[in-house]
Motif scaffolding. Sequence first.
Motif, PDB file in Angstrom:
ATOM      1  N   PHE A  81       0.842  -1.189   0.000  1.00 35.97           N
ATOM      2  CA  PHE A  81       0.000   0.000   0.000  1.00 35.97           C
ATOM      3  C   PHE A  81       0.881   1.244   0.000  1.00 35.97           C
ATOM      4  O   PHE A  81       1.800   1.379   0.806  1.00 35.97           O
ATOM      5  N   CYS A  82       0.547   2.159  -0.884  1.00 31.71           N
ATOM      6  CA  CYS A  82       1.132   3.493  -0.879  1.00 31.71           C
ATOM      7  C   CYS A  82       0.211   4.373  -0.039  1.00 31.71           C
ATOM      8  O   CYS A  82      -1.026   4.219  -0.100  1.00 31.71           O
ATOM      9  N   ALA A  83       0.787   5.276   0.752  1.00 31.52           N
ATOM     10  CA  ALA A  83      -0.054   6.101   1.629  1.00 31.52           C
ATOM     11  C   ALA A  83       0.513   7.503   1.738  1.00 31.52           C
ATOM     12  O   ALA A  83       1.733   7.716   1.640  1.00 31.52           O
ATOM     13  N   PHE A  84      -0.386   8.454   1.972  1.00 32.87           N
ATOM     14  CA  PHE A  84      -0.064   9.881   2.067  1.00 32.87           C
ATOM     15  C   PHE A  84      -0.529  10.393   3.424  1.00 32.87           C
ATOM     16  O   PHE A  84      -1.578   9.993   3.926  1.00 32.87           O
ATOM     17  N   MET A  85       0.258  11.290   4.016  1.00 30.72           N
ATOM     18  CA  MET A  85      -0.204  11.983   5.211  1.00 30.72           C
ATOM     19  C   MET A  85       0.298  13.412   5.202  1.00 30.72           C
ATOM     20  O   MET A  85       1.483  13.659   4.964  1.00 30.72           O
ATOM     21  N   LYS A 127      -4.821  12.109   9.006  1.00 37.64           N
ATOM     22  CA  LYS A 127      -5.146  10.764   8.534  1.00 37.64           C
ATOM     23  C   LYS A 127      -4.143  10.283   7.510  1.00 37.64           C
ATOM     24  O   LYS A 127      -3.597  11.048   6.726  1.00 37.64           O
ATOM     25  N   LEU A 128      -3.983   8.965   7.500  1.00 35.41           N
ATOM     26  CA  LEU A 128      -3.292   8.303   6.405  1.00 35.41           C
ATOM     27  C   LEU A 128      -4.299   8.068   5.297  1.00 35.41           C
ATOM     28  O   LEU A 128      -5.360   7.497   5.545  1.00 35.41           O
ATOM     29  N   THR A 129      -3.976   8.493   4.095  1.00 34.30           N
ATOM     30  CA  THR A 129      -4.799   8.177   2.925  1.00 34.30           C
ATOM     31  C   THR A 129      -4.086   7.073   2.162  1.00 34.30           C
ATOM     32  O   THR A 129      -2.958   7.256   1.708  1.00 34.30           O
ATOM     33  N   PHE A 130      -4.752   5.923   2.049  1.00 36.22           N
ATOM     34  CA  PHE A 130      -4.154   4.761   1.405  1.00 36.22           C
ATOM     35  C   PHE A 130      -4.590   4.660  -0.051  1.00 36.22           C
ATOM     36  O   PHE A 130      -5.720   5.009  -0.404  1.00 36.22           O
ATOM     37  N   LEU A 178      -7.073  -3.520  13.017  1.00 38.69           N
ATOM     38  CA  LEU A 178      -5.682  -3.135  13.203  1.00 38.69           C
ATOM     39  C   LEU A 178      -5.585  -1.962  14.163  1.00 38.69           C
ATOM     40  O   LEU A 178      -6.366  -1.008  14.084  1.00 38.69           O
ATOM     41  N   CYS A 179      -4.614  -2.047  15.035  1.00 38.19           N
ATOM     42  CA  CYS A 179      -4.276  -0.938  15.923  1.00 38.19           C
ATOM     43  C   CYS A 179      -2.956  -0.346  15.429  1.00 38.19           C
ATOM     44  O   CYS A 179      -2.105  -1.063  14.887  1.00 38.19           O
ATOM     45  N   ALA A 180      -2.794   0.939  15.586  1.00 40.38           N
ATOM     46  CA  ALA A 180      -1.544   1.598  15.219  1.00 40.38           C
ATOM     47  C   ALA A 180      -1.235   2.674  16.242  1.00 40.38           C
ATOM     48  O   ALA A 180      -2.115   3.119  16.991  1.00 40.38           O
ATOM     49  N   SER A 181       0.031   3.076  16.276  1.00 38.01           N
ATOM     50  CA  SER A 181       0.402   4.186  17.159  1.00 38.01           C
ATOM     51  C   SER A 181       1.437   5.049  16.457  1.00 38.01           C
ATOM     52  O   SER A 181       2.112   4.603  15.512  1.00 38.01           O
ATOM     53  N   SER A 182       1.544   6.299  16.916  1.00 37.80           N
ATOM     54  CA  SER A 182       2.545   7.203  16.342  1.00 37.80           C
ATOM     55  C   SER A 182       2.943   8.241  17.373  1.00 37.80           C
ATOM     56  O   SER A 182       2.214   8.522  18.325  1.00 37.80           O
ATOM     57  N   ARG A 183       4.111   8.816  17.138  1.00 34.23           N
ATOM     58  CA  ARG A 183       4.492   9.950  17.954  1.00 34.23           C
ATOM     59  C   ARG A 183       3.623  11.146  17.593  1.00 34.23           C
ATOM     60  O   ARG A 183       3.112  11.239  16.477  1.00 34.23           O
ATOM     61  N   GLU A 184       3.490  12.036  18.569  1.00 36.12           N
ATOM     62  CA  GLU A 184       2.755  13.268  18.299  1.00 36.12           C
ATOM     63  C   GLU A 184       3.549  14.405  18.922  1.00 36.12           C
ATOM     64  O   GLU A 184       3.791  14.426  20.119  1.00 36.12           O
ATOM     65  N   VAL A 213       2.179  17.816  14.751  1.00 37.38           N
ATOM     66  CA  VAL A 213       2.536  16.774  13.792  1.00 37.38           C
ATOM     67  C   VAL A 213       2.338  15.390  14.389  1.00 37.38           C
ATOM     68  O   VAL A 213       2.826  15.111  15.467  1.00 37.38           O
ATOM     69  N   ARG A 214       1.594  14.553  13.698  1.00 39.46           N
ATOM     70  CA  ARG A 214       1.576  13.120  14.019  1.00 39.46           C
ATOM     71  C   ARG A 214       2.500  12.450  13.014  1.00 39.46           C
ATOM     72  O   ARG A 214       2.417  12.717  11.832  1.00 39.46           O
ATOM     73  N   GLU A 215       3.316  11.574  13.485  1.00 38.49           N
ATOM     74  CA  GLU A 215       4.354  11.021  12.633  1.00 38.49           C
ATOM     75  C   GLU A 215       4.009   9.616  12.142  1.00 38.49           C
ATOM     76  O   GLU A 215       2.850   9.223  12.110  1.00 38.49           O
TER      77      GLU A 215
END
Lengths: 119, 115
Positions: free
Chosen positions: A91-95, A106-109, B90-96, B100-102
């Motif tokens: 999957f390619c994704a944009f944020m 959001k991530l756009t996939f 699915l669960c996900a996590s990121s720095r914030e 900016v969320r990474e």
Amino acid sequence: AQTVTQSQPEMSVQEAETVTLSCTYDTSENNYYLFWYKQPPSRQMILVIRQEAYKQQNATENRFSVNFQKAAKSFSLKISDSQLGDTAMYFCAFMKHSGLTGANSKLTFGKGITLSVRP
Amino acid sequence: DTEVTQTPKHLVMGMTNKKSLKCEQHMGHRAMYWYKQKAKKPPELMFVYSYEKLSINESVPSRFSPECPNSSLLNLHLHALQPEDSALYLCASSRERRTVRETQYFGPGTRLLVL
């Protein structure tokens, strides 16, 4: 709103060869992240590579590299020396880079591409 | 360490059951996410938590109820689900940091079947 397009639903490559997966995107933003995620049959989503739009240098991670063309809004993934373990959906994704509310974080996939590596 | 863990790996439940999915990360990430994914499709965002507060709810039906008891843990409570809710969660996590969320790091998912 952002869109991500992966126009090839499936690809196949011989083991040890090189394959390139295509991705285009549409955005009016100037600062953003692009990602390639890999999802093998086990279905764990694994980060393959990340590109920050302000960086001109293409990202590389071992056998994986990208060709990032910001003006053309293109972000292809090259897999060198393909291995059987590379068989997966990609999957390619944009944020967007900043802003935490609503669509901004959001991530756009894209729809994904199924890659099969043949022995 | 970029590990996000999820339990259980598989879950089968009837439409009248109540069950919970659990997600844990110890990377110090302050943003956590729930996604639903159908086979051969991209993940669809359900919820985002930021600093233990619900930040985004993507108009998810109330039979899905998220909870973030602390900065490392994210739960998804399920009640009166429908067969069409069968999917990989699915669960996900990121720095914030500031605005900016990474990069999001995903767990292995819970495969849910609703009978």
